[in-house]
Design a protein around this motif. Structure first.
Motif, PDB file in Angstrom:
ATOM      1  N   LEU A 127       0.753  -1.171   0.177  1.00 46.84           N
ATOM      2  CA  LEU A 127       0.003   0.230  -0.341  1.00 46.84           C
ATOM      3  C   LEU A 127       0.733   1.313   0.167  1.00 46.84           C
ATOM      4  O   LEU A 127       0.357   2.435  -0.852  1.00 46.84           O
ATOM      5  CB  LEU A 127      -0.977  -0.007   1.236  1.00 46.84           C
ATOM      6  CG  LEU A 127      -1.804   0.849   1.388  1.00 46.84           C
ATOM      7  CD1 LEU A 127      -3.005   0.735   0.001  1.00 46.84           C
ATOM      8  CD2 LEU A 127      -2.742   0.931   2.514  1.00 46.84           C
ATOM      9  N   ILE A 128       1.934   1.197   0.857  1.00 49.53           N
ATOM     10  CA  ILE A 128       2.777   2.528   1.020  1.00 49.53           C
ATOM     11  C   ILE A 128       3.335   2.680  -0.561  1.00 49.53           C
ATOM     12  O   ILE A 128       3.399   3.982  -0.696  1.00 49.53           O
ATOM     13  CB  ILE A 128       3.971   2.185   1.814  1.00 49.53           C
ATOM     14  CG1 ILE A 128       3.452   1.732   3.245  1.00 49.53           C
ATOM     15  CG2 ILE A 128       4.984   3.361   1.803  1.00 49.53           C
ATOM     16  CD1 ILE A 128       2.699   2.887   3.940  1.00 49.53           C
ATOM     17  N   GLU A 133       0.665   4.231  -2.540  1.00 46.88           N
ATOM     18  CA  GLU A 133       0.355   5.621  -2.230  1.00 46.88           C
ATOM     19  C   GLU A 133       1.253   6.633  -2.614  1.00 46.88           C
ATOM     20  O   GLU A 133       0.912   7.790  -2.688  1.00 46.88           O
ATOM     21  CB  GLU A 133      -0.182   5.569  -0.773  1.00 46.88           C
ATOM     22  CG  GLU A 133      -1.322   5.011  -0.186  1.00 46.88           C
ATOM     23  CD  GLU A 133      -1.625   5.349   1.245  1.00 46.88           C
ATOM     24  OE1 GLU A 133      -0.749   5.517   1.908  1.00 46.88           O
ATOM     25  OE2 GLU A 133      -2.567   4.981   1.672  1.00 46.88           O
ATOM     26  N   ASP A 167      -8.108   0.160  -2.579  1.00 46.99           N
ATOM     27  CA  ASP A 167      -7.580   0.971  -1.641  1.00 46.99           C
ATOM     28  C   ASP A 167      -8.258   2.250  -1.833  1.00 46.99           C
ATOM     29  O   ASP A 167      -9.027   2.620  -2.767  1.00 46.99           O
ATOM     30  CB  ASP A 167      -6.038   1.136  -1.674  1.00 46.99           C
ATOM     31  CG  ASP A 167      -5.391   1.652  -3.273  1.00 46.99           C
ATOM     32  OD1 ASP A 167      -6.527   2.518  -3.926  1.00 46.99           O
ATOM     33  OD2 ASP A 167      -4.614   1.188  -3.769  1.00 46.99           O
ATOM     34  N   PRO A 169      -5.267   8.490  -0.284  1.00 51.69           N
ATOM     35  CA  PRO A 169      -5.206   9.549   0.861  1.00 51.69           C
ATOM     36  C   PRO A 169      -5.729  10.947   0.672  1.00 51.69           C
ATOM     37  O   PRO A 169      -6.305  11.426   1.632  1.00 51.69           O
ATOM     38  CB  PRO A 169      -3.591   9.411   1.246  1.00 51.69           C
ATOM     39  CG  PRO A 169      -3.034   8.198   0.445  1.00 51.69           C
ATOM     40  CD  PRO A 169      -3.953   8.112  -0.636  1.00 51.69           C
ATOM     41  N   ARG A 171      -9.464  11.007   1.024  1.00 49.21           N
ATOM     42  CA  ARG A 171      -9.875   9.950   1.995  1.00 49.21           C
ATOM     43  C   ARG A 171     -11.305  10.662   2.709  1.00 49.21           C
ATOM     44  O   ARG A 171     -12.277   9.853   3.003  1.00 49.21           O
ATOM     45  CB  ARG A 171      -8.738   9.561   3.155  1.00 49.21           C
ATOM     46  CG  ARG A 171      -9.159   8.612   4.061  1.00 49.21           C
ATOM     47  CD  ARG A 171      -7.899   8.370   4.797  1.00 49.21           C
ATOM     48  NE  ARG A 171      -7.247   7.051   4.386  1.00 49.21           N
ATOM     49  CZ  ARG A 171      -5.855   7.451   4.113  1.00 49.21           C
ATOM     50  NH1 ARG A 171      -5.181   8.164   4.614  1.00 49.21           N
ATOM     51  NH2 ARG A 171      -5.306   5.947   3.555  1.00 49.21           N
ATOM     52  N   HIS A 215      -1.587   8.287  11.495  1.00 46.38           N
ATOM     53  CA  HIS A 215      -1.375   7.637  10.078  1.00 46.38           C
ATOM     54  C   HIS A 215      -1.754   6.207   9.935  1.00 46.38           C
ATOM     55  O   HIS A 215      -2.270   5.676   9.084  1.00 46.38           O
ATOM     56  CB  HIS A 215       0.134   7.998   9.564  1.00 46.38           C
ATOM     57  CG  HIS A 215       1.086   7.240  10.374  1.00 46.38           C
ATOM     58  ND1 HIS A 215       1.620   7.731  11.453  1.00 46.38           N
ATOM     59  CD2 HIS A 215       1.495   5.987  10.127  1.00 46.38           C
ATOM     60  CE1 HIS A 215       2.502   6.729  11.986  1.00 46.38           C
ATOM     61  NE2 HIS A 215       2.470   5.909  11.179  1.00 46.38           N
ATOM     62  N   LYS A 216      -1.570   5.379  11.107  1.00 49.93           N
ATOM     63  CA  LYS A 216      -1.940   4.192  11.290  1.00 49.93           C
ATOM     64  C   LYS A 216      -3.439   3.911  11.337  1.00 49.93           C
ATOM     65  O   LYS A 216      -3.983   3.016  10.660  1.00 49.93           O
ATOM     66  CB  LYS A 216      -1.137   3.484  12.277  1.00 49.93           C
ATOM     67  CG  LYS A 216       0.153   3.150  12.435  1.00 49.93           C
ATOM     68  CD  LYS A 216       0.821   2.340  13.320  1.00 49.93           C
ATOM     69  CE  LYS A 216       2.219   2.317  13.176  1.00 49.93           C
ATOM     70  NZ  LYS A 216       3.093   1.692  14.227  1.00 49.93           N
ATOM     71  N   HIS A 243      -5.374   4.229   7.886  1.00 51.24           N
ATOM     72  CA  HIS A 243      -5.231   2.940   7.020  1.00 51.24           C
ATOM     73  C   HIS A 243      -5.920   1.681   7.783  1.00 51.24           C
ATOM     74  O   HIS A 243      -6.570   0.930   7.019  1.00 51.24           O
ATOM     75  CB  HIS A 243      -3.642   2.397   6.812  1.00 51.24           C
ATOM     76  CG  HIS A 243      -2.807   3.139   5.922  1.00 51.24           C
ATOM     77  ND1 HIS A 243      -1.679   3.366   6.148  1.00 51.24           N
ATOM     78  CD2 HIS A 243      -3.326   3.739   4.871  1.00 51.24           C
ATOM     79  CE1 HIS A 243      -1.084   4.300   5.290  1.00 51.24           C
ATOM     80  NE2 HIS A 243      -2.167   4.307   4.295  1.00 51.24           N
ATOM     81  N   ASP A 295      -9.603   2.571   6.931  1.00 58.20           N
ATOM     82  CA  ASP A 295      -9.867   2.502   5.546  1.00 58.20           C
ATOM     83  C   ASP A 295     -10.716   1.116   5.287  1.00 58.20           C
ATOM     84  O   ASP A 295     -11.519   0.871   4.781  1.00 58.20           O
ATOM     85  CB  ASP A 295      -8.727   2.360   4.708  1.00 58.20           C
ATOM     86  CG  ASP A 295      -8.365   3.811   4.409  1.00 58.20           C
ATOM     87  OD1 ASP A 295      -8.818   4.799   4.578  1.00 58.20           O
ATOM     88  OD2 ASP A 295      -6.828   3.815   3.668  1.00 58.20           O
ATOM     89  N   LYS A 296     -10.135   0.117   6.199  1.00 65.50           N
ATOM     90  CA  LYS A 296     -10.613  -1.335   6.069  1.00 65.50           C
ATOM     91  C   LYS A 296     -12.068  -1.312   6.978  1.00 65.50           C
ATOM     92  O   LYS A 296     -13.011  -2.326   6.821  1.00 65.50           O
ATOM     93  CB  LYS A 296      -9.797  -2.406   6.501  1.00 65.50           C
ATOM     94  CG  LYS A 296      -8.630  -2.221   5.162  1.00 65.50           C
ATOM     95  CD  LYS A 296      -9.230  -2.712   4.017  1.00 65.50           C
ATOM     96  CE  LYS A 296      -8.071  -2.803   3.089  1.00 65.50           C
ATOM     97  NZ  LYS A 296      -8.352  -2.133   1.624  1.00 65.50           N
ATOM     98  N   GLU A 330      -0.211  -2.642   7.994  1.00 63.39           N
ATOM     99  CA  GLU A 330      -0.641  -3.463   7.089  1.00 63.39           C
ATOM    100  C   GLU A 330      -1.076  -4.786   7.154  1.00 63.39           C
ATOM    101  O   GLU A 330      -1.600  -5.660   6.774  1.00 63.39           O
ATOM    102  CB  GLU A 330       0.530  -3.191   5.659  1.00 63.39           C
ATOM    103  CG  GLU A 330      -0.184  -3.379   4.407  1.00 63.39           C
ATOM    104  CD  GLU A 330       0.537  -3.041   3.344  1.00 63.39           C
ATOM    105  OE1 GLU A 330       1.807  -2.397   3.372  1.00 63.39           O
ATOM    106  OE2 GLU A 330       0.277  -2.961   2.162  1.00 63.39           O
TER     107      GLU A 330
END
Lengths: 835, 218
Positions: free
Chosen positions: A399-400, A403, A437, A440, A443, A609-610, A613, A616-617, A662
């Protein structure tokens, strides 16, 4: 055939997409570094950062759009903004403008000022330098937010004004004055128009002090200020012969007394502008917002992804220069800390230069983009066309990396811009795109769509009381300055104010709930993503809580939390009996560590930042997903937990070590998908979102009972589904006595009579052949089926203690299985036939 | 901070001498929200101070070992959430605790009132031999003081509490208050066994927690 170069040039390489940066220093705090609450003073650059954010939302053809605020070292602030065209000052003295051109320019400036003034923003900095003339003859104001973002100039050590354009009352009020009136901008507009009419820079040969004196001398003018200036510049004829409407307009602007000077809202409707204002009104749909394939803000985002670095560019162009520290040594430092004889660093003054950012690197990155990528295809019935749309990007990359990939993010943003524009229509397309995905950059809006925010949320938010003092205020006030303060948005004064309003609004709106510590952290991600749209942040929070945290914020939430944690324990036992047994043995119960996890959906334990992510899910899953996240965190720390005792384990969680998000997300998705739904079904889940099936009414089980059951219950529906599933991933362990079993049993079941098991000793061997099979099982769901006269807790607990995976108990026992008769087959061993 | 680190090291070094005893005590921190409970613990355990110390939800657990004469005293510290709403969790943490620090903020009178309520609750509900210390935190903000030293001292004397004004920020009296508690706790095998009588009780409802209740003198 289209000309690819030409098309791309039209789509991407437009003047409008140019941008530049200015930089200045915020004032340093002197002496005291702590405020009255004992917390350090917020650096001024952070206050500016927060204050400037709302400027990014201003879009008008007559305003250069603000794109970014960047904080550098030592309170340096960099402001990135659209920059296209040439300063108006360059066109003065070139006989370039007819009266009509000047009128049009006047109209466009006043329209732009009116937009600002309506938002209570004073420009204070208006001059021919920061009015940009476009190729088509229109203008755009540039750098109009400096006064606003610096809290009316208070946060910088230089004055914000433009010598000859500045209104006399600004000079009279002095440098420490409160906010200037919007009308001071009107004066500046008047002076600019005078320059345009006279077609020469005013008082060009005078020195700084003399120019200020000139402006101040206007106060004593008995005649028209315009006339006086014209005479001083030997242009009385021009004045005399000027179009009456324009002359009157300029004289209006140059009214000496501030209170008599007109407002922008009055001036914008003047008759002389009729022709422009009519042309300005394009027919627009009231329902659908205007659609742009992408915006300049998107463009700036891609530019950054393509390696664009504003600070680096400023250094290259000489706007940021570092001087050796030795030069800033003071001559004398007194014992009380005051410094004498230090030369003022010229860098703390205002530097009006604008550094244009080069776009070649981005053009180069996007040179292979095809025109079809600008117009992606979402639904089409033709398989041939669909299959021809091969995706050239590898979505299996981490993902990183995705992005950070310019072309990939280009494609994603184009797709999502369209999906968001059509929302709520086509939400399914949006959801499936989000499953791959979430870019960002968009988002905030995408989350809002996934949370099904629609309607007039802005007005709803507006109507909620956010001001009346309540008794939760103190708690909210002490929590906010501790909430994700490493983040510039959330630590800025503006951020604090917004968070407080949202929390107060939430408490007010949800009278059934109360403010629990942790709600602040829960709100933080939404505010961070929608910093310029407080109402949307609130709407997201309001939609998130019922979906994932139903009843969690009740004044007495203990039964809700206890049920949740009991289900969590059962989920651990279901997937990882070894770990579950270890934690059970050392009494490491979820109450001790998992409350902040679930109460805040991990927003209190992970950095932003964590969380982004993770959520997101999470947003794509249901209210059981957080349990799986919890499980995956434990799984990641499994080795350390297994080798640790109680103290080490609890210490581990008091200071949560680095968790790979992740990996965590991947693991949670895996268990989420392969866990029968009823395993995690809760009595307290929100039925509006997740109705509990009829055959699985768990309301008759008390929390006390639930806490005793170490293995989860499973519903008949799920068992039937598993039996009929082709994957054959179920083992039914029928623990009724052999007579009952032989009378009638499920086709795929094995019989281990309850009475035959010696519970005293833990050893799967005692179960014989069946034992071996169960022991080696990791994939299959082991469903224990009993009847009323068998104990339904002891046997599954025995299996769990023997480290058997995926043990669960059929809710309702054999009878409920029998009730599902037509959909599954039964064997009658006595009669030796199958039905 | 330096001082702190050295002390910790000595404490953790195996004593070597045969008569060295190790004692383990469970200590709980209570008090209104944002008075500095977590900051006191962080200062004591890690010698650090975070300006923006995050709020505590539920509770946090830390340990620290100090040397006192010939004894190594290990504190198992439960740092609880201050918000009134989390009150229902508190008994889970103070049950079976041998010591408690009740913290208030000297710049806020209400927090002192709340501290008194905690003291009362402990006297009523916690194990009878519990050593209670009262900490008036944020002493570095003494110029904004709202709770007089004498007032708190008198209250502490009346209730036989240990009392100190502390500052997690400047580290003033932080180690001292923990050491003072350690001194007051019974360190001989018998006495500590008695004080740990609470250990039979559960940390949480249900069949849990006996482990954390702290057994002394391994």
């Amino acid at each position: 055939m289209y000309n690819k170069e030409e098309t791309l040039r039209k789509l991407l390489k437009q003047d409008e997409y140019n941008f530049g940066a200015i930089t200045f220093f915020a004032k340093l705090h002197k002496g005291d570094t702590c405020g009255s609450n004992g917390l350090p003073l917020t650096p001024n650059s952070i206050i500016i950062y927060g204050q400037a954010q709302s400027l990014k939302t201003f879009t008008s053809p007559y305003l250069c759009q603000y794109l970014d605020i960047i904080r550098g070292k030592h309170e340096r602030t960099v402001v990135v903004s659209q920059y296209c065209g040439k300063p108006l000052s360059e066109s003065i003295g070139k006989s370039q403008f007819q009266v009509n051109d000047i009128k049009r320019i006047a109209f466009q400036i006043i329209t732009a000022l009116d937009i600002l003034h309506k938002k209570d923003i004073v420009h204070r900095n208006l001059s021919t330098e920061n009015i940009l003339l476009q190729h088509d003859g229109n203008i755009k104001l540039f750098n109009y937010g400096l006064y606003h973002m610096t809290c009316n100039g208070k946060l910088v050590s230089f004055p914000i004004l433009q010598l000859i354009y500045t209104a006399p009352e600004v000079y009279l009020a002095g440098p420490n004055a409160t906010k200037s009136s919007c009308r001071s901008d009107i004066w500046s507009l008047g002076m600019i128009l005078v320059e345009l009419v006279l077609d020469q820079p005013l008082w060009a040969n005078l020195k700084l002090g003399q120019r200020i004196r000139k402006v101040l001398s206007m106060i004593h003018s008995n005649t028209s200020v315009f006339e006086r200036i014209a005479r001083e510049h030997n242009c009385f004829e021009v004045y005399e012969n000027l179009d009456g409407g324009l002359k009157e307009f300029i004289e209006n602007c140059l009214t000496v007394m501030t209170k008599d000077r007109p407002h922008s809202k009055d001036l914008v409707n003047k008759n002389i502008f009729n022709e422009f204002s009519a042309a300005n009104q394009q027919p627009r749909s009231k329902v659908i917002k205007e659609f742009k394939t992408f915006t300049i803000a998107d463009f700036y985002h891609w530019w950054q992804l393509a390696g664009g670095d504003v600070l680096q560019e400023l250094k290259k162009q000489g706007l940021i220069r570092s001087s050796p520290p030795i030069l800033s040594m003071p001559s004398l430092v007194l014992l009380d800390g005051s410094i004498l004889g230090q030369e003022r660093n010229p860098m703390t003054l205002y530097d009006p230069r604008v550094a244009l950012m080069p776009l070649e690197a981005l053009y180069d990155r996007l040179k292979d983009v095809t025109v079809t990528e600008f117009y992606p295809l979402f639904h089409c019935n033709s398989k041939i066309i669909k299959n021809s749309e091969t995706n050239k990007y590898d979505i299996d990359l981490p993902l990183i990396i995705r992005e950070k990939n310019t072309e990939y993010q280009f494609q994603r943003i184009i797709i999502f811009r369209r999906l968001l524009h059509s929302y709520p229509y086509g939400i399914d397309f949006l959801i499936s795109a989000a499953e791959i995905d979430i870019p960002p950059w968009l988002r905030g809006e995408i989350w809002a769509a996934i949370l099904r925010i629609k309607g007039d949320y802005e007005n709803e938010y507006l109507l909620i009381d956010k001001e009346t003092p309540t008794n939760t205020d103190r708690q909210i006030e002490v929590d906010i300055p501790r909430c994700h303060q490493y983040n510039e948005f959330l630590s800025s004064a503006e951020g604090h104010r917004k968070l407080k309003r949202i929390l107060k609004a939430w408490v007010h709106k949800n009278s059934q709930y109360v403010y629990w510590q942790g709600l602040d952290s829960l709100t933080a991600p939404f505010l961070f993503l929608n910093f310029n749209n407080e109402a949307l942040a609130f709407a997201c929070l309001s939609s998130f809580v019922p979906k994932y945290l139903h009843k969690f914020f009740l004044k007495d939430n203990s039964t809700v939390i206890q049920e949740y944690l009991a289900k969590f324990s059962q989920l651990i036992a279901f997937h990882d009996p070894v770990l579950a047994n270890h934690l059970y043995e050392i009494n490491f119960i979820p109450e001790l560590f998992a409350i902040p996890w679930f109460l805040t959906m991990f927003s209190h334990v992970f950095p932003l930042h964590k969380i982004l992510h993770l959520w997101d899910k999470l947003l794509l899953g249901d209210s059981s997903f957080p349990l799986h996240i919890g499980l995956s965190v434990l799984t990641q720390l499994r080795a350390r937990l297994l080798s640790s005792g109680f103290n080490e384990c609890i210490l581990l969680f008091s200071d949560l070590p680095e968790v790979d998000i992740e990996k965590c997300v991947k693991l949670s998705l895996e268990t989420y998908k392969n866990t029968p739904k009823s395993i995690t079904t809760r009595l307290h889940q929100n039925e509006e979102y997740y109705p509990i099936t009829k055959d699985f009414n768990i309301s008759d089980i008390s929390t006390r009972e639930l806490n005793k059951e170490r293995c989860a219950r499973i519903s008949t529906t799920d068992v039937v589904k598993l039996i009929n599933d082709l994957k054959d991933n179920i083992v039914i362990v029928d623990i009724r006595n052999p007579t009952q079993y032989n009378g009638c049993a499920s086709e795929k079941s094995i019989n281990i009579p309850f009475s035959s098991v010696k519970f005293g000793e833990v050893g799967i061997e005692s179960l014989g052949l069946h034992g071996n099979m169960l022991c080696n099982n990791t994939e299959k769901n082991v469903v224990v089926v009993g009847s009323e006269d068998t104990d339904l807790t002891l046997f599954p607990k025995f299996l769990l203690e023997c480290n058997v995976h995926r043990v669960c108990v059929l809710h309702g026992g054999f009878d409920s299985l029998l009730a599902a008769k037509p959909s599954i087959s039964f064997v009658y061993h006595d009669r030796n036939n199958v039905h | 901070m330096e001082n702190m680190a050295t002390r910790t090291q000595t404490a953790q070094r195996p004593n070597g001498s045969a008569q060295g005893k190790i004692c383990q005590f469970k200590l709980v921190l209570l008090g209104e929200s944002a008075v500095g409970k977590s900051s006191l613990v962080l200062r004591f355990v890690k010698g650090q101070f975070h300006e923006y110390q995050e709020s505590t939800i539920g509770a946090a657990f830390l340990t620290q070992t100090v040397c006192l004469d010939d004894t190594t005293v290990k504190f198992e510290i439960w740092d609880t959430a201050g918000q009134e709403r989390y009150h229902s969790l508190a008994p889970m943490y103070y049950r079976g605790a041998q010591a408690a620090i009740v913290v208030y903020d000297i710049t806020n009178q209400d927090t002192f009132g709340r501290a008194k309520t905690w003291v009362k609750e402990l006297q009523r509900q916690a194990s009878p031999n519990i050593v209670i210390a009262l900490a008036g935190n944020k002493q570095d903000l003494a110029n904004k003081r709202m709770v007089e030293f004498e007032e708190a001292q008198n209250y502490a004397d009346e209730n036989t509490l240990l009392f100190m004004e502390t500052s997690a920020k400047t580290a003033m009296n932080v180690n001292d208050i923990f050491l003072a508690i350690a001194k007051k706790l019974p360190r001989n095998e018998q006495a500590s066994g008695a004080s740990a009588s609470g250990q039979g009780r559960r940390l949480a409802e249900g069949d849990t927690g006996a482990r954390a209740a702290g057994s002394c003198c391994k």
